[in-house]
Design a protein around this motif. Structure first.
Motif, PDB file in Angstrom:
ATOM      1  N   ILE A 218       2.960   5.954   9.502  1.00 54.17           N
ATOM      2  CA  ILE A 218       3.425   4.993   8.492  1.00 54.17           C
ATOM      3  C   ILE A 218       3.216   5.644   7.126  1.00 54.17           C
ATOM      4  O   ILE A 218       2.083   5.760   6.650  1.00 54.17           O
ATOM      5  CB  ILE A 218       2.665   3.667   8.609  1.00 54.17           C
ATOM      6  CG1 ILE A 218       2.908   3.056   9.992  1.00 54.17           C
ATOM      7  CG2 ILE A 218       3.091   2.695   7.503  1.00 54.17           C
ATOM      8  CD1 ILE A 218       2.102   1.827  10.277  1.00 54.17           C
ATOM      9  N   PRO A 219       4.281   6.089   6.458  1.00 52.24           N
ATOM     10  CA  PRO A 219       4.112   6.904   5.247  1.00 52.24           C
ATOM     11  C   PRO A 219       3.555   6.168   4.038  1.00 52.24           C
ATOM     12  O   PRO A 219       2.892   6.769   3.191  1.00 52.24           O
ATOM     13  CB  PRO A 219       5.519   7.436   4.969  1.00 52.24           C
ATOM     14  CG  PRO A 219       6.440   6.526   5.717  1.00 52.24           C
ATOM     15  CD  PRO A 219       5.688   6.038   6.895  1.00 52.24           C
ATOM     16  N   TYR A 220       3.807   4.857   3.924  1.00 54.55           N
ATOM     17  CA  TYR A 220       3.325   4.092   2.767  1.00 54.55           C
ATOM     18  C   TYR A 220       2.399   2.976   3.238  1.00 54.55           C
ATOM     19  O   TYR A 220       2.821   2.076   3.970  1.00 54.55           O
ATOM     20  CB  TYR A 220       4.491   3.488   1.983  1.00 54.55           C
ATOM     21  CG  TYR A 220       5.345   4.503   1.261  1.00 54.55           C
ATOM     22  CD1 TYR A 220       5.040   4.897  -0.041  1.00 54.55           C
ATOM     23  CD2 TYR A 220       6.452   5.077   1.883  1.00 54.55           C
ATOM     24  CE1 TYR A 220       5.814   5.841  -0.707  1.00 54.55           C
ATOM     25  CE2 TYR A 220       7.233   6.017   1.223  1.00 54.55           C
ATOM     26  CZ  TYR A 220       6.906   6.399  -0.068  1.00 54.55           C
ATOM     27  OH  TYR A 220       7.677   7.328  -0.724  1.00 54.55           O
ATOM     28  N   VAL A 221       1.143   3.040   2.812  1.00 48.14           N
ATOM     29  CA  VAL A 221       0.144   2.025   3.145  1.00 48.14           C
ATOM     30  C   VAL A 221      -0.464   1.557   1.825  1.00 48.14           C
ATOM     31  O   VAL A 221      -1.259   2.269   1.208  1.00 48.14           O
ATOM     32  CB  VAL A 221      -0.948   2.572   4.078  1.00 48.14           C
ATOM     33  CG1 VAL A 221      -1.945   1.465   4.434  1.00 48.14           C
ATOM     34  CG2 VAL A 221      -0.339   3.179   5.330  1.00 48.14           C
ATOM     35  N   VAL A 222      -0.071   0.385   1.378  1.00 45.68           N
ATOM     36  CA  VAL A 222      -0.470  -0.115   0.061  1.00 45.68           C
ATOM     37  C   VAL A 222      -1.438  -1.273   0.257  1.00 45.68           C
ATOM     38  O   VAL A 222      -1.097  -2.277   0.877  1.00 45.68           O
ATOM     39  CB  VAL A 222       0.755  -0.572  -0.748  1.00 45.68           C
ATOM     40  CG1 VAL A 222       0.328  -1.062  -2.127  1.00 45.68           C
ATOM     41  CG2 VAL A 222       1.763   0.562  -0.866  1.00 45.68           C
ATOM     42  N   ALA A 230      -4.799  -1.717  -6.976  1.00 49.31           N
ATOM     43  CA  ALA A 230      -4.404  -1.390  -5.608  1.00 49.31           C
ATOM     44  C   ALA A 230      -4.840   0.031  -5.272  1.00 49.31           C
ATOM     45  O   ALA A 230      -4.983   0.888  -6.155  1.00 49.31           O
ATOM     46  CB  ALA A 230      -2.889  -1.515  -5.454  1.00 49.31           C
ATOM     47  N   LEU A 231      -5.062   0.261  -3.989  1.00 45.61           N
ATOM     48  CA  LEU A 231      -5.218   1.598  -3.427  1.00 45.61           C
ATOM     49  C   LEU A 231      -4.034   1.816  -2.506  1.00 45.61           C
ATOM     50  O   LEU A 231      -3.666   0.911  -1.740  1.00 45.61           O
ATOM     51  CB  LEU A 231      -6.507   1.730  -2.638  1.00 45.61           C
ATOM     52  CG  LEU A 231      -7.765   2.165  -3.376  1.00 45.61           C
ATOM     53  CD1 LEU A 231      -8.974   2.013  -2.464  1.00 45.61           C
ATOM     54  CD2 LEU A 231      -7.646   3.610  -3.862  1.00 45.61           C
ATOM     55  N   ALA A 232      -3.441   2.992  -2.554  1.00 45.88           N
ATOM     56  CA  ALA A 232      -2.222   3.202  -1.772  1.00 45.88           C
ATOM     57  C   ALA A 232      -2.141   4.618  -1.232  1.00 45.88           C
ATOM     58  O   ALA A 232      -2.445   5.587  -1.936  1.00 45.88           O
ATOM     59  CB  ALA A 232      -0.992   2.927  -2.638  1.00 45.88           C
ATOM     60  N   GLY A 233      -1.728   4.707   0.010  1.00 49.85           N
ATOM     61  CA  GLY A 233      -1.397   5.983   0.604  1.00 49.85           C
ATOM     62  C   GLY A 233       0.106   6.180   0.583  1.00 49.85           C
ATOM     63  O   GLY A 233       0.854   5.282   0.971  1.00 49.85           O
ATOM     64  N   CYS A 234       0.529   7.323   0.107  1.00 45.85           N
ATOM     65  CA  CYS A 234       1.959   7.629   0.009  1.00 45.85           C
ATOM     66  C   CYS A 234       2.192   9.052   0.506  1.00 45.85           C
ATOM     67  O   CYS A 234       1.780  10.021  -0.148  1.00 45.85           O
ATOM     68  CB  CYS A 234       2.462   7.513  -1.430  1.00 45.85           C
ATOM     69  SG  CYS A 234       2.225   5.898  -2.196  1.00 45.85           S
ATOM     70  N   TYR A 239      -3.612   7.081  -3.882  1.00 41.23           N
ATOM     71  CA  TYR A 239      -3.601   6.800  -5.317  1.00 41.23           C
ATOM     72  C   TYR A 239      -4.356   5.506  -5.612  1.00 41.23           C
ATOM     73  O   TYR A 239      -4.376   4.579  -4.803  1.00 41.23           O
ATOM     74  CB  TYR A 239      -2.168   6.641  -5.839  1.00 41.23           C
ATOM     75  CG  TYR A 239      -1.295   7.860  -5.643  1.00 41.23           C
ATOM     76  CD1 TYR A 239      -1.183   8.826  -6.631  1.00 41.23           C
ATOM     77  CD2 TYR A 239      -0.573   8.031  -4.461  1.00 41.23           C
ATOM     78  CE1 TYR A 239      -0.374   9.938  -6.467  1.00 41.23           C
ATOM     79  CE2 TYR A 239       0.236   9.147  -4.278  1.00 41.23           C
ATOM     80  CZ  TYR A 239       0.333  10.093  -5.283  1.00 41.23           C
ATOM     81  OH  TYR A 239       1.139  11.192  -5.096  1.00 41.23           O
ATOM     82  N   ARG A 240      -4.959   5.457  -6.805  1.00 40.72           N
ATOM     83  CA  ARG A 240      -5.602   4.238  -7.310  1.00 40.72           C
ATOM     84  C   ARG A 240      -4.777   3.732  -8.480  1.00 40.72           C
ATOM     85  O   ARG A 240      -4.475   4.481  -9.408  1.00 40.72           O
ATOM     86  CB  ARG A 240      -7.024   4.550  -7.774  1.00 40.72           C
ATOM     87  CG  ARG A 240      -7.808   3.327  -8.265  1.00 40.72           C
ATOM     88  CD  ARG A 240      -8.161   2.402  -7.112  1.00 40.72           C
ATOM     89  NE  ARG A 240      -9.183   1.435  -7.459  1.00 40.72           N
ATOM     90  CZ  ARG A 240      -8.960   0.258  -8.045  1.00 40.72           C
ATOM     91  NH1 ARG A 240      -7.732  -0.080  -8.389  1.00 40.72           N
ATOM     92  NH2 ARG A 240      -9.964  -0.576  -8.278  1.00 40.72           N
ATOM     93  N   VAL A 241      -4.393   2.449  -8.423  1.00 38.88           N
ATOM     94  CA  VAL A 241      -3.604   1.836  -9.495  1.00 38.88           C
ATOM     95  C   VAL A 241      -4.485   0.845 -10.237  1.00 38.88           C
ATOM     96  O   VAL A 241      -5.127  -0.010  -9.613  1.00 38.88           O
ATOM     97  CB  VAL A 241      -2.365   1.116  -8.942  1.00 38.88           C
ATOM     98  CG1 VAL A 241      -1.472   0.632 -10.090  1.00 38.88           C
ATOM     99  CG2 VAL A 241      -1.577   2.023  -8.005  1.00 38.88           C
ATOM    100  N   GLN A 242      -4.521   0.961 -11.564  1.00 36.91           N
ATOM    101  CA  GLN A 242      -5.261   0.027 -12.418  1.00 36.91           C
ATOM    102  C   GLN A 242      -4.274  -0.802 -13.224  1.00 36.91           C
ATOM    103  O   GLN A 242      -3.316  -0.276 -13.787  1.00 36.91           O
ATOM    104  CB  GLN A 242      -6.189   0.786 -13.378  1.00 36.91           C
ATOM    105  CG  GLN A 242      -7.266   1.605 -12.686  1.00 36.91           C
ATOM    106  CD  GLN A 242      -8.443   0.752 -12.236  1.00 36.91           C
ATOM    107  OE1 GLN A 242      -8.416  -0.466 -12.356  1.00 36.91           O
ATOM    108  NE2 GLN A 242      -9.481   1.386 -11.712  1.00 36.91           N
ATOM    109  N   PHE A 243      -4.527  -2.134 -13.280  1.00 37.49           N
ATOM    110  CA  PHE A 243      -3.660  -3.040 -14.024  1.00 37.49           C
ATOM    111  C   PHE A 243      -4.137  -3.172 -15.468  1.00 37.49           C
ATOM    112  O   PHE A 243      -5.347  -3.155 -15.723  1.00 37.49           O
ATOM    113  CB  PHE A 243      -3.670  -4.439 -13.405  1.00 37.49           C
ATOM    114  CG  PHE A 243      -3.090  -4.526 -12.023  1.00 37.49           C
ATOM    115  CD1 PHE A 243      -2.533  -3.424 -11.386  1.00 37.49           C
ATOM    116  CD2 PHE A 243      -3.093  -5.727 -11.351  1.00 37.49           C
ATOM    117  CE1 PHE A 243      -2.001  -3.514 -10.112  1.00 37.49           C
ATOM    118  CE2 PHE A 243      -2.565  -5.846 -10.075  1.00 37.49           C
ATOM    119  CZ  PHE A 243      -2.023  -4.732  -9.450  1.00 37.49           C
ATOM    120  N   PRO A 244      -3.215  -3.372 -16.412  1.00 42.13           N
ATOM    121  CA  PRO A 244      -3.643  -3.722 -17.772  1.00 42.13           C
ATOM    122  C   PRO A 244      -4.142  -5.164 -17.793  1.00 42.13           C
ATOM    123  O   PRO A 244      -3.784  -5.971 -16.930  1.00 42.13           O
ATOM    124  CB  PRO A 244      -2.351  -3.566 -18.586  1.00 42.13           C
ATOM    125  CG  PRO A 244      -1.247  -3.803 -17.610  1.00 42.13           C
ATOM    126  CD  PRO A 244      -1.746  -3.265 -16.295  1.00 42.13           C
TER     127      PRO A 244
END
Length: 313
Positions: A218-222, A230-234, A239-244
């Protein structure tokens, strides 16, 4: 075309009730009622983003008529399978006097027969031939076994081998569904740990879980972390995503809006990092509006520019 599949479509009602509690009588300050269910929310946001979209799934009774009429008014194309019984209502009570704390009441919806499920498989096969992406979202109605999403994903793949398939569900439906290897799943942190039978732990543990699922094809695991990003595998990277910072109005439907944004970004050929930024921008934009599954493009653009994405080892 992007197709969204909502097997347990609903009327989404949101009541705003200050100081809501139990064992009392409350007057509703305001109310909204729209065609809903996770896949319909995805369709609504996808249309707002300017993409061609069709919603399908099961609808039933007078509530089903409300759902289809509502989509007609919103000019969202739809092609549902009509069944006996009554589509459900999902009621959310928002308390603005208590940090917009929400209480949800979810009806069960109709019971699906094997013949009706066969009709849905045929519908999925027809729509798959005209679609580039197909999104399966939400809970399974009564009568649908846990492996239903896996079966529908395989049906769609058989009809169109180039189709990108997305699954956003939970519990046994997610466990069975990942066996069909969709391109993208979006569990929360509790769901992905349950999926792998692992206890809660550190961010490093969660990253290990994401890599485990990616290793299964499964290539994308969000993994959504609520207001913490969010933490996501692509495609093998994490990757780690931070919100404003934001002043949230209503978070209901933000996960569905995030899925829509990622699918639209995938269709448009965005890089993995920008796919995550765009998806999270859409999820955040939804939280700035009073109704579920609703974004303003200008909010999406502004939030997209403020999203921070960093690769994790």
């Amino acid at each position: 075309m992007i197709t969204t599949v909502t097997l347990n479509a609903a009327i989404d009602k949101t009541y705003t009730v200050p100081h809501f509690g139990t064992d009392n009588v409350f007057r509703v300050q305001s109310m909204t009622a729209v065609a809903g269910g996770k896949g319909i929310n995805v369709a609504r946001v996808t249309k707002a983003l300017g993409e061609d979209v069709t919603a399908t799934g099961f609808v039933a009774g007078s509530h089903g008529s409300f759902i289809t009429s509502g989509l007609d008014r919103e000019k969202i194309a739809h092609d549902f399978v009509h069944v006996d019984g009554e589509s459900r209502q999902c009621i959310t009570v928002l308390d603005p006097a208590n940090a917009n704390r929400q209480t949800e009441l979810l009806e069960p919806g109709p019971t699906i027969t094997s013949g009706q499920l066969d009709a849905m498989k045929r519908k999925i096969g027809e729509l798959a031939k005209r679609s580039t992406h197909m999104v399966f979202s939400g809970s399974l109605p009564k009568g649908c076994p846990a492996g239903t999403y896996a079966e529908l994903i395989e049906e769609a793949r058989s009809a169109n081998g180039a189709l990108r398939l997305i699954l956003d569900t939970s519990g046994d439906a997610l466990v069975a569904g990942i066996e069909a290897k969709p391109a993208l799943i979006k569990p929360n942190e509790h769901e992905i740990r349950k999926l792998l039978g692992k206890a809660a732990g550190t961010e490093a543990d969660l990253i290990a879980c994401i890599r485990d699922i990616m290793g299964r094809g499964i290539p994308y695991v969000v993994v959504s972390l609520g207001g913490n990003g969010a933490l996501a595998g692509c495609n093998g990277s994490v990757y780690r995503v931070q919100f404003p910072p934001m002043d949230i109005v209503n978070p209901v439907g933000s996960g569905d809006s995030m899925v829509s944004g990622m699918v639209v970004a995938m269709k448009r050929g965005y890089s993995d990092a920008d796919l995550l930024r765009f998806g999270c921008a859409c999820g955040s934009a939804n939280a700035l509006t009073p109704s579920a599954g609703n974004v303003r493009p200008e909010d999406v653009d502004r939030l997209f520019a403020g999203m921070s994405v960093a690769e994790r080892n």
